[in-house]
Design a protein around this motif. Structure first.
Motif, PDB file in Angstrom:
ATOM      1  N   ASN A  56      31.297  42.419  48.784  1.00  0.00           N
ATOM      2  CA  ASN A  56      30.426  43.273  47.972  1.00  0.00           C
ATOM      3  C   ASN A  56      31.203  44.344  47.218  1.00  0.00           C
ATOM      4  OD1 ASN A  56      28.175  41.921  49.010  1.00  0.00           O
ATOM      5  ND2 ASN A  56      28.207  43.211  50.840  1.00  0.00           N
ATOM      6  N   VAL A  57      32.346  44.711  47.800  1.00  0.00           N
ATOM      7  CA  VAL A  57      33.149  45.790  47.218  1.00  0.00           C
ATOM      8  C   VAL A  57      34.618  45.377  47.286  1.00  0.00           C
ATOM      9  CG1 VAL A  57      33.920  48.191  47.547  1.00  0.00           C
ATOM     10  CG2 VAL A  57      31.529  47.601  47.956  1.00  0.00           C
ATOM     11  N   GLN A 100      33.169  38.944  39.119  1.00  0.00           N
ATOM     12  CA  GLN A 100      31.933  39.720  39.026  1.00  0.00           C
ATOM     13  C   GLN A 100      30.761  38.795  38.731  1.00  0.00           C
ATOM     14  OE1 GLN A 100      32.203  43.057  36.322  1.00  0.00           O
ATOM     15  NE2 GLN A 100      34.403  43.230  36.668  1.00  0.00           N
ATOM     16  N   LYS A 101      29.602  39.238  39.193  1.00  0.00           N
ATOM     17  CA  LYS A 101      28.370  38.521  38.871  1.00  0.00           C
ATOM     18  C   LYS A 101      27.323  39.579  38.536  1.00  0.00           C
ATOM     19  CE  LYS A 101      25.707  34.739  40.821  1.00  0.00           C
ATOM     20  NZ  LYS A 101      25.331  34.073  42.047  1.00  0.00           N
ATOM     21  N   ASN A 102      26.638  39.431  37.439  1.00  0.00           N
ATOM     22  CA  ASN A 102      25.629  40.402  36.991  1.00  0.00           C
ATOM     23  C   ASN A 102      26.177  41.830  36.996  1.00  0.00           C
ATOM     24  OD1 ASN A 102      23.820  38.265  36.836  1.00  0.00           O
ATOM     25  ND2 ASN A 102      23.203  38.534  38.989  1.00  0.00           N
ATOM     26  N   GLY A 103      27.412  41.973  36.546  1.00  0.00           N
ATOM     27  CA  GLY A 103      28.004  43.307  36.437  1.00  0.00           C
ATOM     28  C   GLY A 103      28.458  43.901  37.753  1.00  0.00           C
ATOM     29  N   LYS A 104      28.427  43.113  38.836  1.00  0.00           N
ATOM     30  CA  LYS A 104      28.877  43.633  40.133  1.00  0.00           C
ATOM     31  C   LYS A 104      29.994  42.751  40.680  1.00  0.00           C
ATOM     32  CE  LYS A 104      26.530  45.420  43.355  1.00  0.00           C
ATOM     33  NZ  LYS A 104      25.655  45.543  44.519  1.00  0.00           N
ATOM     34  N   VAL A 105      30.917  43.380  41.374  1.00  0.00           N
ATOM     35  CA  VAL A 105      31.992  42.616  42.010  1.00  0.00           C
ATOM     36  C   VAL A 105      31.396  41.666  43.042  1.00  0.00           C
ATOM     37  CG1 VAL A 105      33.845  42.892  43.704  1.00  0.00           C
ATOM     38  CG2 VAL A 105      33.811  44.310  41.659  1.00  0.00           C
ATOM     39  N   CYS A 106      31.902  40.433  43.084  1.00  0.00           N
ATOM     40  CA  CYS A 106      31.371  39.503  44.090  1.00  0.00           C
ATOM     41  C   CYS A 106      32.472  38.815  44.895  1.00  0.00           C
ATOM     42  CB  CYS A 106      30.457  38.464  43.448  1.00  0.00           C
ATOM     43  SG  CYS A 106      31.275  37.506  42.170  1.00  0.00           S
ATOM     44  N   ASP A 115      32.039  42.836  53.825  1.00  0.00           N
ATOM     45  CA  ASP A 115      31.526  43.943  53.020  1.00  0.00           C
ATOM     46  C   ASP A 115      32.553  44.396  51.986  1.00  0.00           C
ATOM     47  OD1 ASP A 115      29.085  44.105  54.426  1.00  0.00           O
ATOM     48  OD2 ASP A 115      30.070  45.220  56.037  1.00  0.00           O
TER      49      ASP A 115
END
Ligand SMILES: Cc1cc2nc3c(=O)[nH]c(=O)nc-3n(C[C@H](O)[C@H](O)[C@H](O)COP(=O)(O)OP(=O)(O)OC[C@H]3O[C@@H](n4cnc5c(N)ncnc54)[C@H](O)[C@@H]3O)c2cc1C
Length: 359
Positions: A255-256, A236-242, A29
């Motif tokens: 996820n974070v 990042q992927k699609n503006g989110k950290v991955c 997570d």
């Protein structure tokens, strides 16, 4: 799901990530960068909340960054209400450490909060700060007392602190260095009895690591610590950290990403925001040199029993008792701050000996 089932990959020459065959797919997570007091305490809380957490640190063990150099002073003297509240909340954890860790069995034993109380000299300069923080402390019920000059002499004189003079913060090569300000003496002091210290901050982090690793969901550890692992990319992927990439070529999916990199946190932010125009973090951090001196205690004075955490904001020098009748003196430069401390402590000739250790 857990890191042991983690999605790990190796980076190819072209920069793409390929999954390592020996690892199962999955994700943690939260990836926490930094296993200092901040990263490890956050890991413990997240693990207890049921999250799977991977803590990554480039050092070889927990708390080996700035936490290990800390003087470990636990104080509530702050000039912003949020900071006062946060520190008072933190104090409760230090005070009830065994309950917080949830065990007596931690390897190396549990740290213990020692509470000699903290004194800040009240001078023309420090009053600006004290006039802000004393009302804030009182507003949330923290005991704090004003000492007049005579009370200062009575209480601080017995531990060898000469409070009859005020000094300026000058470089050691300044011609006025060490000269008291003519005709000026402290007005008194502010005393907060619930000011204390943790003698071994690194052990405190080890205690929290032990507690975090004890938390399990379906038999799996919620917190996994990986040392000697430097984070070199935040993806990042699609503006989110991955996920995060490590210097050894490994990749950890999450996820974070939680930035607990201490003095290196600005560098880590720059990894997350390659385009500086979208980095809205305005605080900059950078590692700075700080020195702490450990000295023998003054002869004839039981620092463990009678010593205070003593702060002179005019010179920026502080000192506190250390376990075993020692004295710890803090500031930025041994050459300056230790001598500034010596001006106040009438019995300080003891400390300029070969047995003094400087870090
Ligand atoms: C001399 C001194 C005295 C102090 N005295 C006090 C005091 O009396 N009271 C008090 O409250 N505070 C004190 N402090 C401040 C206190 O020590 C720090 O605020 C605190 O330890 C910071 O903890 P941290 O977990 O944020 O950072 P750190 O303990 O520095 O941990 C950050 C970790 O991140 C790791 N890291 C960084 N970048 C990466 C990366 N890219 N990949 C992997 N790992 C990375 C580092 O290796 C490090 O272990 C003092 C500090 C110093 C230096």
């Amino acid at each position: 799901c857990f890191l042991t089932e983690g999605f790990h990959s190796k980076r190819t020459v072209s920069g793409a990530y390929i999954v390592k065959q020996d690892m199962k797919k999955g994700t943690c997570d939260v990836a926490i960068v930094g296993a200092g007091v901040i990263g490890t305490s956050t890991a413990l809380s997240l693990a207890r909340l049921g999250y799977s957490v991977t803590i990554l640190d480039k050092n070889k063990g927990p708390g080996a960054g700035s936490t290990s150099y800390s003087s470990g002073i636990v104080r509530s003297f702050y000039s912003i209400l949020d900071s006062v509240k946060l520190s008072w909340e933190g104090y409760q954890y230090w005070k009830n450490w065994e309950e917080f860790i949830g065990s007596k069995e931690a390897p190396g034993g549990l740290v213990k909060l020692r509470e000699p109380g903290g004194v800040i000299l009240r001078t023309i300069n420090s009053s600006r700060f004290l006039d802000k923080c004393v009302p804030l402390m009182r507003s949330i019920g923290i005991p704090v007392y004003e000492w007049d000059y005579q009370t200062c002499i009575a209480n601080l004189g017995k531990v060898g602190w000469d409070v009859s003079k005020c000094y300026k913060p000058l470089r050691i090569d300044h011609s006025d260095f060490g000269l008291p300000i003519s005709g000026v003496q402290p007005e008194g002091a502010v005393f907060a009895p619930n000011t204390g210290y943790i003698s071994d901050p690194m052990l405190a982090v080890q205690n929290m690591k032990y507690a975090a690793e004890s938390v399990r969901t379906n038999g799996n550890k919620n917190a996994n610590f990986l040392f000697g692992r430097q984070v070199v990319e935040i993806n990042q992927k699609n503006g989110k950290v991955c996920g995060v990439a490590l210097a050894d070529g490994d990749y950890i999916s999450c996820n974070v990403v939680l930035n607990a990199a201490g003095p290196y946190s600005a560098q880590l932010n720059n990894l997350a925001f390659l385009d500086s125009n979208i980095n809205d973090m305005k605080f900059e951090t950078r590692p700075l040199r700080q020195e702490v001196a450990y000295c023998n205690g003054p002869e004839g004075i039981d620092m463990d029993k009678d010593g205070f955490i003593s702060i002179d904001l005019d010179t920026g020098c502080y000192f506190r008792p250390e376990v075993g009748n020692k004295l710890l003196i803090g500031g930025c430069k041994w050459g300056i701050y230790t001598y500034l401390c010596a001006f106040h402590l009438i019995t300080m000739s003891f400390m300029l000996t070969e047995s003094s250790i400087v870090f």
